[in-house]
Design a protein around this motif. Structure first.
Motif, short mmCIF file in Angstrom:
data_model
loop_
_atom_site.label_atom_id
_atom_site.label_comp_id
_atom_site.label_asym_id
_atom_site.label_seq_id
_atom_site.Cartn_x
_atom_site.Cartn_y
_atom_site.Cartn_z
N ARG A 10 30.20 -15.79 5.52
CA ARG A 10 30.41 -16.24 4.13
C ARG A 10 30.84 -15.08 3.24
NH1 ARG A 10 25.73 -19.06 5.19
NH2 ARG A 10 24.47 -17.56 4.03
N ASP A 11 30.20 -13.94 3.40
CA ASP A 11 30.52 -12.77 2.58
C ASP A 11 31.94 -12.26 2.86
OD1 ASP A 11 29.63 -11.04 0.58
OD2 ASP A 11 28.93 -9.54 2.02
N ASN A 13 34.44 -14.03 4.08
CA ASN A 13 35.38 -15.03 3.57
C ASN A 13 35.53 -14.91 2.05
OD1 ASN A 13 36.37 -16.45 5.87
ND2 ASN A 13 34.35 -17.33 6.11
N ALA A 14 34.43 -14.66 1.35
CA ALA A 14 34.47 -14.48 -0.11
C ALA A 14 35.31 -13.27 -0.49
CB ALA A 14 33.06 -14.36 -0.68
N ALA A 15 35.36 -12.28 0.42
CA ALA A 15 36.15 -11.07 0.17
C ALA A 15 37.60 -11.21 0.66
CB ALA A 15 35.49 -9.88 0.85
N GLY A 16 37.96 -12.41 1.14
CA GLY A 16 39.33 -12.63 1.59
C GLY A 16 39.56 -12.31 3.06
N GLN A 18 39.22 -13.63 6.69
CA GLN A 18 39.02 -14.92 7.32
C GLN A 18 38.23 -14.79 8.62
OE1 GLN A 18 42.96 -16.53 7.67
NE2 GLN A 18 42.94 -17.30 5.58
N ARG A 20 35.11 -16.34 11.11
CA ARG A 20 34.58 -17.66 11.46
C ARG A 20 33.60 -17.50 12.61
NH1 ARG A 20 40.24 -19.29 14.05
NH2 ARG A 20 39.88 -18.23 15.99
N ARG A 74 29.58 -4.09 5.00
CA ARG A 74 28.52 -5.11 4.95
C ARG A 74 27.42 -4.87 5.98
NH1 ARG A 74 32.87 -6.41 2.65
NH2 ARG A 74 32.93 -7.91 0.95
#
Length: 76
Positions: A10-11, A13-16, A18, A20, A74
């Motif tokens: 999620r983090d 993805n929030a940072a652009g 991709q 999964r 992260r």
């Protein structure tokens, strides 16, 4: 080591980035629910703890570095 892979995804993805979840093992997919399997603990462990990061023949060195930097930041 990442304690919460879902939060990491999620983090990112929030940072652009991709990211999964890693592929779902075949024996866990609905189409194979009734299929006979042997012990597949490694596949289950990888599915629970792994993630897929952006990869492509077209990814630039700068884009690769962005992915690396985001993950390292992260996990630090």
């Amino acid at each position: 080591r990442c304690r919460d892979v879902s939060a990491l995804i999620r983090d990112l993805n929030a940072a652009g980035i991709q990211a999964r979840p890693l592929w779902r093992p075949l024996h866990l997919q609905p189409a194979f629910r009734r299929a006979q399997t042997g012990p597949v603990s490694v596949a289950e462990r990888l599915h629970a703890r792994g993630l897929s990061l952006p990869c492509s023949v077209g990814i630039t060195p700068e884009e690769r570095q962005d992915v690396v930097d985001a993950v390292v930041q992260r996990l630090s």
